[in-house]
Design a protein around this motif. Sequence first.
Motif, PDB file in Angstrom:
ATOM      1  N   LEU A 166      48.256  71.156  35.909  1.00  5.01           N
ATOM      2  CA  LEU A 166      47.742  72.433  35.592  1.00  5.01           C
ATOM      3  C   LEU A 166      47.941  73.382  36.789  1.00  5.01           C
ATOM      4  CD1 LEU A 166      45.152  73.581  34.000  1.00  5.01           C
ATOM      5  CD2 LEU A 166      43.305  73.211  36.308  1.00  5.01           C
ATOM      6  N   VAL A 167      48.323  74.342  36.097  1.00  7.08           N
ATOM      7  CA  VAL A 167      49.452  75.480  36.858  1.00  7.08           C
ATOM      8  C   VAL A 167      48.634  76.815  36.227  1.00  7.08           C
ATOM      9  CG1 VAL A 167      51.566  76.635  37.352  1.00  7.08           C
ATOM     10  CG2 VAL A 167      51.780  74.690  36.472  1.00  7.08           C
ATOM     11  N   LEU A 168      48.093  77.777  37.833  1.00  9.87           N
ATOM     12  CA  LEU A 168      47.467  78.582  37.612  1.00  9.87           C
ATOM     13  C   LEU A 168      48.149  80.141  38.162  1.00  9.87           C
ATOM     14  CD1 LEU A 168      44.347  76.511  38.716  1.00  9.87           C
ATOM     15  CD2 LEU A 168      44.174  77.426  36.120  1.00  9.87           C
ATOM     16  N   ASP A 169      48.619  80.769  37.395  1.00 11.85           N
ATOM     17  CA  ASP A 169      48.894  81.969  38.433  1.00 11.85           C
ATOM     18  C   ASP A 169      47.981  82.779  38.258  1.00 11.85           C
ATOM     19  OD1 ASP A 169      51.158  84.510  38.914  1.00 11.85           O
ATOM     20  OD2 ASP A 169      51.533  83.692  36.875  1.00 11.85           O
ATOM     21  N   GLU A 170      47.927  83.337  39.928  1.00 15.74           N
ATOM     22  CA  GLU A 170      46.128  84.016  40.688  1.00 15.74           C
ATOM     23  C   GLU A 170      45.281  83.403  39.477  1.00 15.74           C
ATOM     24  OE1 GLU A 170      47.252  87.374  42.447  1.00 15.74           O
ATOM     25  OE2 GLU A 170      49.995  87.708  41.695  1.00 15.74           O
ATOM     26  N   PRO A 171      43.979  83.020  39.639  1.00 14.15           N
ATOM     27  CA  PRO A 171      43.414  82.288  38.629  1.00 14.15           C
ATOM     28  C   PRO A 171      42.095  83.538  39.168  1.00 14.15           C
ATOM     29  CG  PRO A 171      43.457  81.079  40.275  1.00 14.15           C
ATOM     30  CD  PRO A 171      44.590  81.447  40.421  1.00 14.15           C
ATOM     31  N   THR A 172      42.084  83.737  40.622  1.00 15.57           N
ATOM     32  CA  THR A 172      41.011  84.594  40.833  1.00 15.57           C
ATOM     33  C   THR A 172      40.745  85.996  40.968  1.00 15.57           C
ATOM     34  OG1 THR A 172      41.543  84.179  43.526  1.00 15.57           O
ATOM     35  CG2 THR A 172      40.399  82.495  42.372  1.00 15.57           C
ATOM     36  N   ARG A 173      42.102  86.260  40.522  1.00 12.08           N
ATOM     37  CA  ARG A 173      42.829  87.876  40.966  1.00 12.08           C
ATOM     38  C   ARG A 173      41.379  88.324  39.896  1.00 12.08           C
ATOM     39  NH1 ARG A 173      48.857  89.922  40.482  1.00 12.08           N
ATOM     40  NH2 ARG A 173      47.563  92.297  40.463  1.00 12.08           N
ATOM     41  N   GLY A 174      40.862  89.571  40.486  1.00 12.00           N
ATOM     42  CA  GLY A 174      40.149  90.686  39.913  1.00 12.00           C
ATOM     43  C   GLY A 174      38.651  90.508  39.547  1.00 12.00           C
ATOM     44  N   LEU A 175      38.311  89.088  40.780  1.00 12.73           N
ATOM     45  CA  LEU A 175      37.108  87.991  40.423  1.00 12.73           C
ATOM     46  C   LEU A 175      36.658  88.670  41.171  1.00 12.73           C
ATOM     47  CD1 LEU A 175      37.283  84.880  38.795  1.00 12.73           C
ATOM     48  CD2 LEU A 175      37.415  86.836  37.707  1.00 12.73           C
ATOM     49  N   ASP A 176      34.661  89.122  41.714  1.00 15.71           N
ATOM     50  CA  ASP A 176      34.169  89.491  41.891  1.00 15.71           C
ATOM     51  C   ASP A 176      33.155  87.572  42.749  1.00 15.71           C
ATOM     52  OD1 ASP A 176      32.079  87.741  41.266  1.00 15.71           O
ATOM     53  OD2 ASP A 176      30.988  89.467  40.499  1.00 15.71           O
ATOM     54  N   PRO A 177      33.252  87.683  44.386  1.00 13.95           N
ATOM     55  CA  PRO A 177      33.441  86.651  45.253  1.00 13.95           C
ATOM     56  C   PRO A 177      32.401  85.916  44.626  1.00 13.95           C
ATOM     57  CG  PRO A 177      32.799  88.345  46.374  1.00 13.95           C
ATOM     58  CD  PRO A 177      32.672  88.695  44.914  1.00 13.95           C
ATOM     59  N   LYS A 178      31.725  85.787  43.938  1.00 15.07           N
ATOM     60  CA  LYS A 178      30.683  84.679  43.634  1.00 15.07           C
ATOM     61  C   LYS A 178      31.305  83.796  41.797  1.00 15.07           C
ATOM     62  CE  LYS A 178      26.442  82.857  41.495  1.00 15.07           C
ATOM     63  NZ  LYS A 178      27.733  82.070  39.917  1.00 15.07           N
ATOM     64  N   GLY A 179      32.111  84.635  41.397  1.00 13.84           N
ATOM     65  CA  GLY A 179      33.329  84.658  40.723  1.00 13.84           C
ATOM     66  C   GLY A 179      34.250  83.873  40.720  1.00 13.84           C
ATOM     67  N   ARG A 180      34.816  83.729  41.535  1.00 12.81           N
ATOM     68  CA  ARG A 180      36.315  83.416  43.258  1.00 12.81           C
ATOM     69  C   ARG A 180      35.648  82.483  43.290  1.00 12.81           C
ATOM     70  NH1 ARG A 180      38.453  86.176  47.485  1.00 12.81           N
ATOM     71  NH2 ARG A 180      36.635  85.255  48.672  1.00 12.81           N
ATOM     72  N   LYS A 181      34.626  81.750  43.781  1.00 11.01           N
ATOM     73  CA  LYS A 181      34.375  80.702  44.446  1.00 11.01           C
ATOM     74  C   LYS A 181      34.093  79.664  43.137  1.00 11.01           C
ATOM     75  CE  LYS A 181      30.929  79.357  48.242  1.00 11.01           C
ATOM     76  NZ  LYS A 181      30.327  77.969  48.092  1.00 11.01           N
ATOM     77  N   ASP A 182      33.057  79.891  42.043  1.00  8.75           N
ATOM     78  CA  ASP A 182      32.662  79.367  41.112  1.00  8.75           C
ATOM     79  C   ASP A 182      33.679  78.879  40.238  1.00  8.75           C
ATOM     80  OD1 ASP A 182      30.324  79.795  41.190  1.00  8.75           O
ATOM     81  OD2 ASP A 182      29.932  81.412  39.544  1.00  8.75           O
ATOM     82  N   LEU A 183      34.761  79.905  39.540  1.00 15.42           N
ATOM     83  CA  LEU A 183      35.842  78.976  38.928  1.00 15.42           C
ATOM     84  C   LEU A 183      36.797  78.252  40.336  1.00 15.42           C
ATOM     85  CD1 LEU A 183      37.261  79.250  36.323  1.00 15.42           C
ATOM     86  CD2 LEU A 183      39.073  81.244  37.404  1.00 15.42           C
ATOM     87  N   MET A 184      37.282  78.256  41.242  1.00 11.06           N
ATOM     88  CA  MET A 184      37.454  77.410  42.794  1.00 11.06           C
ATOM     89  C   MET A 184      36.853  76.022  42.774  1.00 11.06           C
ATOM     90  SD  MET A 184      40.483  78.962  43.157  1.00 11.06           S
ATOM     91  CE  MET A 184      41.057  77.426  43.980  1.00 11.06           C
ATOM     92  N   ALA A 185      35.812  76.128  42.511  1.00 14.68           N
ATOM     93  CA  ALA A 185      34.697  74.879  42.369  1.00 14.68           C
ATOM     94  C   ALA A 185      35.359  74.036  41.176  1.00 14.68           C
ATOM     95  CB  ALA A 185      33.123  75.480  42.463  1.00 14.68           C
ATOM     96  N   ILE A 186      35.364  74.687  40.202  1.00 15.22           N
ATOM     97  CA  ILE A 186      35.918  74.038  39.449  1.00 15.22           C
ATOM     98  C   ILE A 186      36.973  73.480  39.063  1.00 15.22           C
ATOM     99  CG2 ILE A 186      36.151  74.621  37.085  1.00 15.22           C
ATOM    100  CD1 ILE A 186      34.424  76.781  36.191  1.00 15.22           C
ATOM    101  N   PHE A 187      38.200  74.159  39.498  1.00 12.63           N
ATOM    102  CA  PHE A 187      39.219  74.025  40.078  1.00 12.63           C
ATOM    103  C   PHE A 187      39.410  72.128  40.689  1.00 12.63           C
ATOM    104  CE2 PHE A 187      40.876  77.965  38.907  1.00 12.63           C
ATOM    105  CZ  PHE A 187      41.172  78.062  37.225  1.00 12.63           C
TER     106      PHE A 187
END
Length: 282
Positions: A166-187
């Motif tokens: 899986l290759v991710l180009d700036e996956p969390t860019r533009g997300l709020d802190p919770k959105g960022r944390k949730d997405l990183m938890a998925i990865f």
Amino acid sequence: MGIQFKDVSYAYRGYKVNYDAIGHITLDIKPKGEFIAVVGHTGSGKSTLVQHMNALLLPTKGNVVIFGQDLPPKRHEKINYLRQKVGLVFQFPEYQLFEETILKDIMFGPKNFKSTESEAEVKAKKAAAIVGIDESLFNQSPFRISGGQMRRVAVAGILAMEPDILVLDEPTRGLDPKGRKDLMAIFQEIHDTEDKTIIMITHDMDLVAEYAKRVIVLDNGRLVFDGTKEMLFEHPQFDDFHLDLPTPLKILKTLEKEVGLVYKPHYDYASLLAYLKGVQHE
Ligand SMILES: Nc1ncnc2c1ncn2[C@@H]1O[C@H](COP(=O)(O)OP(=O)(O)OP(=O)(O)O)[C@@H](O)[C@H]1O
Ligand SMILES: [Mg+2]
């Protein structure tokens, strides 16, 4: 097998004459178990580099080998299937949503790679569950959900193709802190449970410190560092990379300077706090 770069350079046609967006890159990425962050300034070549990992771009010089397939191919060979083996989530992938419903959008990838309608549906539902998109949303338009949810739908669309890497180009860019944390938890979960190799471009050094095992640093199209995050952040020439230190390390360095606390690296808040609490009780 994984992905190998052998002295790879790439120049965009018609851009600057004799200008390589990336130059002389040699890399070896294992098919399993890696969590790699790709960092470097704007324009340093990160997106150009990762687009070589699924044959979206073909090297101008040198070779990329993806799961044993040599690129550029020697003869006319079908390389499309590599895009299924190495799933690439673009910057702002939600701009590429286009189907009428969320479920159809997630099914698009597997259908494109020869899954039948019902196979694609099974894969899409599994991917939706991984990213936390509830069944009740399946028949809604992907354009009527929040930005964070749209990002998840886009990620699910790639996961549904069941890529090995899986290759991710700036996956969390533009997300709020919770959105960022949730997405990183998925990865992190995907990495932990399936031992999948993840390669992530980011400008956020806190994410690098917390999640990555290995870091690749690009500077002006050149690979200037490739090693563990521990090696990177303790590198004697760290300042030469022009990167920010992650917040936990900044705090620890300040405490060393200001109050003489012995410096010991901790890469995320939880372990930093545990360390500081331990110090308090000594
Ligand atoms: N489609 C294109 N056509 C021409 N030149 C391009 C194209 N895409 C990128 N470049 C140039 O190639 C170089 C590397 O760009 P790239 O997008 O790979 O950098 P990046 O590290 O991903 O930057 P950012 O952090 O801003 O996303 C830059 O000089 C950029 O201007
Ligand atoms: Mg980029």
